[in-house]
Scaffold this active site. Structure first.
Site, PDB file in Angstrom:
ATOM      1  CB  THR A   1      -3.296   4.979   0.152  1.00  0.00           C
ATOM      2  OG1 THR A   1      -3.115   5.440  -1.186  1.00  0.00           O
ATOM      3  CG2 THR A   1      -4.033   3.653   0.136  1.00  0.00           C
TER       4      THR A   1
ATOM      5  CB  SER B   1      -0.927   0.017   1.213  1.00  0.00           C
ATOM      6  OG  SER B   1      -1.657   1.222   1.261  1.00  0.00           O
ATOM      7  CG  ASP B   2       1.211   5.673  -2.150  1.00  0.00           C
ATOM      8  OD1 ASP B   2       2.413   5.778  -1.887  1.00  0.00           O
ATOM      9  OD2 ASP B   2       0.488   6.626  -2.486  1.00  0.00           O
ATOM     10  CE  LYS B   3       4.022   8.447   4.364  1.00  0.00           C
ATOM     11  NZ  LYS B   3       3.213   9.677   4.581  1.00  0.00           N
TER      12      LYS B   3
END
Length: 875
Positions: free
Chosen positions: A344, A339-341
């Site tokens: 997101t 997951s992108d931070k």
């Protein structure tokens, strides 16, 4: 930027002499000299044209596949070849009804693939939209506007507020520029650039104006390398692999049975009957056709696609749009979610924590001073966070801004001169804490406290902003305090991650932000805090398609990565796939596009760029990741439905094939005609498409295609189904010579027996689906969905009326219809017990095998202990 292309390292020097240098890192003077350009004159038009011929246009070059070649591809592959062969033999024998149905299914599957390719492969086109269409360039000593495609290495170009950077550049002149690189690098705030820094193609200038020299263009830029990765990324769907394995299994079975049947038939016609000629050969070809039609479940791709399409419709109601149908079944088996931070897991909105006060009267006094040194219209993330933190932003209307000095990388502060409601003039400043300390010159103990505070905030991933005020025209300054800033996690992120973990999905954070920020965000979200800086994990000359096994081990163990670039994200996803994991990737920027396309289920989050959305298979329209868990649950339901269909279809196909061959070998009798098989295929599969609505349990852990298990269970059920059908055929053949049995069963002719076998296969097939659709006894919940149950019942009523009225088949009595149904219901209980026993045996064997593999792995990994001592493992 640590990764420079070989072209950059070679210099792109347009013929300049001297040693090779890294144009991205070398001193600016050396870069200008290497590129052979005078900053005050720029290139001449003639030189620019020469370099354009040498290096090509500043554009992303695509080699499009011809439409004809693309269409031909849809009709290749083992399943397509067999379907085409079946259609050809049907036409050769003049069976045009068979030919039409089979050809229609073939064209439907090809059309579906064509639509999917058009829908899911637009990433390069969207990436091109991110490039600047025009650029301001210095040529022949004059500034002029040219198409950005005409830029060449060595050009002197100008960038300013609102402009997209047209190529990779080294900045030569100007005060400063704030450039938004979020879509490229994932950094959450604009990067402040000064002379000597690099600016990257596709990034956007938010503040300032500067001049720079172009060091790389087109596919050699940072942006272009991302596009190359997108073009080369992509993984084969596991559903496609599963269909191929199923087809190969059934084809191998059909070839073996066909050979046995042909040998027996030829031996009978030549040796026994002495009757060999064209007609007997055509009869053999007819039986081969029957087996070919029976062997290839021609409607399987359609059932898969429609089942997933209906699932996609349901996901759209959960605010998740599916652009690649295979992503649904891939999501069911996802074990790792990268997951992108920024934006997101976090809100992508800097917010102020509780201020650390020094000379300020209270918190709002410190925040107000910082707000007065801000301009909301600049849309700067820090200014917006400060002004938003005021309890009453209307207070700012009481102050008049006299002068504003924007941020620049040298002073590292903004300064505002304002007058209060009484007309008193004061000056306020905010900026880097050390810069504000230097401005205010506080006592040594206060300066030490500020440094200690800033270090403590940095260790937790927070940025710090110093605030000062002067009431004597800037002669003396009062240090008011420190404002901590942090991009806070979304309110639903922690719960989403906890739910994903409970489903057996491990979430890894991947961000372009600093390691300390990533660690603190992970801590707040309850994630693992073993965050590795990309520079520590990946060599400078890394090939993202060939990562060293020891680096892959580190990737697998890490909880996340910081300071990553597009090639890092792509390499992380591909490395995890090489270790046998199904990987989902979420992102929103151009920098995420290669990894999104490579992932088994690339997911573009709400607000994603067009490039990210084009590369993704799943697009979320609601903010955050909470809908991911709904998508996982729905995907696992859909996967369970497809798996139950697969077991049913393989078992039924085996039943038909073996029945035809055994009947020929034992009785020289065709139990079902070719048209019966085609009609049977439609009657069996058309109502099965409503399996997309069936009630199924949601697996508590990732599920994927375990083909040995699926084919094993299918084969056992298939063999018992063969026993069921062949036993009924034996009873029928015996009855043909026994008047009492004929009276009891209600038939007298072989044609009626064929119809009875046709009905037995249709009814038995659907009853077997009720057995395969659940891992419990078929009479226990979850019960079939009304849509599935009544569509099957409707099909059975139609088949019964068809047999009773004699439409397309010889008519049979209601008494015989009753016997066929009673026989099938009795066997349904037998098959239910066989399925449960087979799966328990298979699961027991799998558990034992996993334990053995674990022991072997521990014995065969002597390098793992040595690697555990390396700096990379400890990072």
């Amino acid at each position: 930027m640590s990764q420079a292309t070989p072209q950059l390292r070679a210099g792109l020097n347009a013929g300049a002499s001297g040693p090779e240098i890294d144009l991205e890192k070398a001193p600016v003077g050396d870069v200008v000299a290497k590129l052979g350009v005078k900053p005050d004159l720029g290139l001449s038009s003639a030189e620019a044209n020469q370099r354009l011929s040498k290096y090509g246009p500043n554009a992303l070059i695509e080699k499009p596949e011809s439409l004809a070649h693309q269409i031909v591809g849809y009709f290749t592959g083992s399943m397509a070849y067999i379907i085409e062969a079946s259609a050809f033999v049907s036409a050769l024998l003049g069976r045009w009804d068979d030919f039409t149905i089979i050809l229609g299914v073939l064209l439907f599957n090809a059309g579906l693939e064509f639509w999917q390719d058009r829908k899911a492969s637009n990433a390069l086109a969207e990436l091109r939209k991110g490039l600047a269409p025009e650029a301001t360039v210095l040529r022949d000593g004059k500034w002029q506007t040219v198409q950005s495609a005409m830029l060449v290495p060595g050009d002197i170009a100008k960038i300013r507020l609102g402009v997209i950077v047209p190529a990779d550049m080294r900045l030569l002149a100007g005060d400063f520029a704030a450039i938004d690189q979020a879509a490229l690098t994932g950094e959450s705030v604009p990067a402040n650039k000064k002379i000597g820094d690099a600016a990257y193609s596709g990034s956007v200038v938010k503040q300032g104006e500067m001049e720079g020299v172009v060091i790389s263009t087109g596919s050699n830029t940072f942006f272009g390398r991302t596009a190359k990765l997108v073009a080369g990324a992509g993984s084969v769907s596991h559903a496609q692999q599963a269909m191929l394995q199923i087809t190969n299994f059934l084809i191998a079975l059909a070839v073996g049975l066909s050979l046995a049947m042909v040998i027996a038939a030829v031996h009978h016609d030549i040796v026994v009957a002495h009757n060999w000629g064209v007609q007997p050969a055509l009869n053999i070809l007819q039986f081969v056709l029957v087996l070919m039609v029976a062997a290839v479940p021609v409607t399987t791709p359609a059932v898969f696609s429609i089942t997933m399409a209906l699932g996609a419709l349901r996901l759209s109601k959960e605010k998740a749009i599916v652009t690649k149908l295979s992503a649904i079944e891939e999501m069911a088996g996802v074990e790792i979610l990268c997951s992108d931070k920024t934006g997101t897991l976090t809100k992508n909105q800097l917010s102020l924590s509780e201020p650390i006060l020094l000379a300020a009267k209270d918190e709002q006094d410190c925040i107000l001073a910082a707000a007065l040194a801000s301009r909301l219209e600049d849309r700067d993330a820090i200014d917006t966070a400060v002004i938003t933190a005021l309890k009453d932003s209307a207070t700012l209307k009481n102050w008049k801004l006299v002068k504003f000095t924007p941020f620049d990388p040298v002073t590292k502060r903004t300064v505002g001169t304002v007058t209060d409601p009484s007309g008193k003039t004061i000056m306020v400043a905010k900026g880097a804490p050390q810069a504000i300390v230097d401005l205010a010159e506080p006592p040594a103990d206060v300066a030490a406290k500020v440094k200690q505070t800033v270090d403590a905030l940095a260790s937790k991933g927070s940025r710090a902003l110093g605030v000062a005020r002067s009431e004597d025209g800037g002669k003396t300054w009062s240090l008011l305090g420190i404002l901590p800033m942090f991009d806070p996690p979304r309110d639903d992120s922690r719960a989403t991650i906890d739910q994903a973990n409970a489903k057996g999905v491990r979430v890894k954070m991947i961000t372009g932000d600093d390691t300390a920020i990533a660690i603190e965000t992970a801590r707040q979200l309850g994630m693992g805090t073993h965050i590795v800086a990309a520079a520590d994990a990946f060599p400078k000359e890394m090939d993202p398609n060939n990562v060293h096994p020891q680096v892959i081990e580190a990737i697998e163990r890490a909880d996340g990565f910081a300071r990553v670039f597009p090639e890092h994200k792509y390499a992380i996803v591909k490395s995890l796939q090489q270790r046998g994991h199904l990987v989902a990737m979420t992102g929103d920027g151009v920098n995420d596009a290669p990894a999104l396309k490579q992932a088994d289920c690339g997911t573009a989050v709400s607000g994603a760029t067009d490039a990210a959305r084009s590369a993704a298979a799943l697009i979320l329209t609601a903010p955050g990741l909470s809908v991911i868990n709904s998508a996982i649950d729905e995907a696992r339901r859909i996967f369970a439905r497809i798996t139950s269909y697969t077991i049913y279809r393989v078992a039924l196909t085996m039943d038909i094939m073996f029945l035809v061959v055994l009947s020929m070998l034992a009785y020289r009798f065709v139990p079902v005609t070719a048209i019966m098989i085609v009609v049977m295929s439609l009657l069996d599969d058309l109502p099965i498409m409503t399996i997309a609505y069936d009630n199924t349990t949601v697996s508590a852990k990732p599920i994927r295609w375990r083909m040995p298990r699926i084919l094993g269970v299918s084969s056992v059920l298939g063999l018992f189904s063969v026993a069921q059908s062949f036993l009924m055929l034996m009873i029928g053949m015996e009855a043909l010579s026994d008047p009492a049995a004929q009276q009891l069963l209600g038939f007298t002719m072989k044609g009626e027996l064929q119809t009875a076998m046709f009905l037995q296969l249709i009814a038995g097939g659907h009853l077997m689906l009720f057995v395969t659709r659940t891992d419990k006894w078929f009479f226990l919940p979850p019960f079939p969905a009304p849509a599935l149950f009544w569509s099957i019942m409707g099909t059975q009523v139609f088949a019964v009326l068809m047999c009773a009225s004699g439409w397309l088949v010889p008519a049979i009595s209601w008494k015989l219809i009753g016997w066929v149904w009673a026989y099938n219901l009795a066997w349904m209980a037998v098959l239910g017990g066989v399925r449960l026993a087979t799966e328990r045996f298979a699961d027991h064997g799998t558990t034992r095998q996993r334990k053995s593999v674990g022991l072997v792995n521990r014995a065969l990994h002597p390098h793992a202990h040595a690697f555990a001592k390396s700096p990379l493992a400890r990072s």
